[in-house]
Scaffold this motif. Structure first.
Motif: not given
Ligand code: SF4
Lengths: 410, 114
Positions: B6-15, B31-34
């Protein structure tokens, strides 16, 4: 006579005392410890202050910043002061009785900001039976031992509860060389924030979802614990196994510390476990305000400090106008998938932050306030993460009667 | 080998899934973003963590002082770092922000007053 007495020197109380002093109030801060900061000095991991100080700090660093500000402002602080009772003589006069090494004292004040935090649920509250042995601690007790006194509570650890506190303790144990044998979670999903769940992967710690610890065995010291699987209704399935360990850590959630408030007649919300409050964070007893985990269990210290400031603004208004002058209160009600929320009453005279938690995790949702036509889309909601939503003054003003908050699928 | 987390960079938490072949990143999915993508690649190729602990303090108000690394350190260095920290001791007074030691070029900073 004080304008405001703040009870509790953790982040909520310190932020409240700072703000109250900045607003020109005559303030006294009471804390039962001989050091300020509440639980922050023992929370030595980073992750604090991103919103409040726009910088990532550890717990002790967050506390230090507030302490320095208290010093600068020369706020009157009394440590080692345990509050025994609050009495409400009249709306404009309250008496706080506390005991300290010098004796018992009564102080008179116009308002109180109650910021006494929360307590941890213990083993008996979550239905663990068995031998009464050494080696059973709440997460906070273990944290105090390790991170204040430098004592390792054990070597082979089982942790009950996958909330942030349990996960953070799992990391501390693993870092210090103990073997964390398992984290046991009752619910079918983990209780903590994603960044803390990552800790389990870092240290290869197994997480058992839909499981509970039911029994402890040992002689003198914990020897093993019995774990059973539960079904979707949280009933025991009979499928069970034992884990050998010398220490059991209970991290099964926090409960607002509201004993003194109850004694003075403050109305309590069974959903939050804290008092029912209006948008100044004033309780049902005029002039008694509440902030931090005593109000609602927060996930970020930043919100706790924010609530402290808000309560201080409420106290200022109360002192100036001899009461909060709002004529009409709009009730904020819980709808679908909202387990708890605060504040409970809105004046419509100001923008407010709503703090809320959902009952179950959901994806692709809308947070809706149907009576005022407000809707916010969110990709995910989780019980572990508090929702913090801004309602504007003019939006609240659209309400004829009560406003409902609900979380619905899109 | 596919790493999934789980991505922890932002609250969206993409797998996010990172596919690795011979230590080379072949693909990143989910991922949803760079920012998330870069984080995920670093997580697989060179994971780093800020490390915290306490060390004994002589003559302080509390028996220990809390410390952290001033910057994240590579994950595989952590156990060596913990052994290094276990040998440290300081004398009061210590101020938050004070550098109490250095490990492999990374400063160890006090986070509590002692
Ligand atoms: S939007 Fe980007 S930063 Fe946020 S959880 Fe998804 S991949 Fe990670």
């Amino acid at each position: 006579m004080y304008d405001v007495v703040v009870i509790g020197g953790g982040p909520a109380g310190m932020a409240a005392a700072i703000k109250a002093k900045e607003l020109g109030l005559n303030v006294l801060l009471l804390d039962e410890n001989d050091y300020l900061g509440g639980i922050l000095p023992q929370c030595i991991h980073p992750g604090f202050g991103i919103h409040y100080f726009r910088e990532e700090l550890t717990g002790p660093e967050f506390a230090h910043r507030l302490k320095e500000r208290l010093k600068e402002l020369r706020v009157k602080v009394k440590g080692n002061a345990r509050v025994l009772s609050i009495e409400n003589y009249s709306d404009l006069e309250k008496v706080v009785t506390f005991v300290s090494p010098e004796g018992i004292f009564d102080v008179r004040t116009k308002t109180i900001i109650y910021a006494a935090g929360a307590r941890e649920r213990h083993a008996f509250e979550i239905g663990i039976v068995g031998d009464r042995v050494a080696g059973i601690y709440t997460a906070g007790e273990a944290q105090t031992l390790m991170d204040i006194y430098g004592i390792m509570p054990g070597k082979e650890i089982v942790i009950v509860g996958s909330g942030d506190v349990g996960l953070i303790m799992a990391r501390r144990f693993a870092l210090e060389g103990a073997r964390v044998k398992a984290v046991i979670e009752l619910m079918p999903y983990p209780g903590g924030l994603a960044r803390n769940i990552m800790i389990l992967r870092d240290f290869n710690i197994p997480l058992y979802l839909s499981h509970k610890v039911v029994e402890v065995r040992g002689r003198g010291r914990v020897k093993r614990v019995k774990v059973v699987k539960v079904d979707e209704n949280l009933r025991e399935t009979g499928e069970e196994f034992w884990i050998s360990c010398d220490t059991l850590i209970i991290s099964a959630g926090l409960i607002p510390n509201v004993k003194l408030l109850k004694e003075v007649g403050v109305e309590i919300d069974p959903a939050t476990g804290g008092p029912v409050v209006n948008d100044r964070l004033e309780t049902s007893v005029p002039g008694i305000f509440v902030a931090g985990n005593a109000l609602v269990i927060n996930d970020l210290v930043d919100y706790v400090a924010e609530q402290g400031e808000l309560a201080a603004e409420g106290a200022k208004e109360f002192v100036e106008n001899e009461g909060i002058g709002t004529k009409r209160w709009i009730r904020l009600k819980r709808g679908q998938n909202v387990r708890l929320l605060a504040p409970h009453y809105l004046s419509g005279e100001r923008d407010v932050w709503i703090y809320a938690r959902v009952s179950k995790p959901m994806e692709n949702v809308a947070v809706e306030f149907p009576e005022i036509g407000k809707r916010i889309r969110l990709p995910v909601v989780k019980p572990a993460e508090m929702l913090r939503i801004r309602l504007r003054k003019k939006e609240i003003a659209r309400a004829k009667g009560a406003i409902t908050m609900e979380v619905v699928p899109l | 080998m596919i790493y999934r987390f789980t991505c922890i960079v932002c609250p969206l938490g993409c797998t996010i899934e990172v596919e690795v072949d011979d230590d080379r990143v072949k693909a990143v999915r989910g991922h949803t973003c760079q920012r998330g993508k870069e984080w995920a690649i670093e997580e697989v190729t060179n994971p780093k963590r800020v490390v915290m602990s306490v060390i004994p303090v002589e003559g302080g108000r509390l028996p220990t002082v809390s410390v952290k690394t001033a910057e994240p350190v590579p994950k595989e260095k952590i156990s060596e770092l913990m052994r290094f920290l276990a040998r440290l001791k300081v004398k009061a007074p210590v101020r938050p922000g004070e550098v109490v030691a250095e490990f492999d070029g990374v400063k160890i900073v006090a986070t509590r007053e002692a």
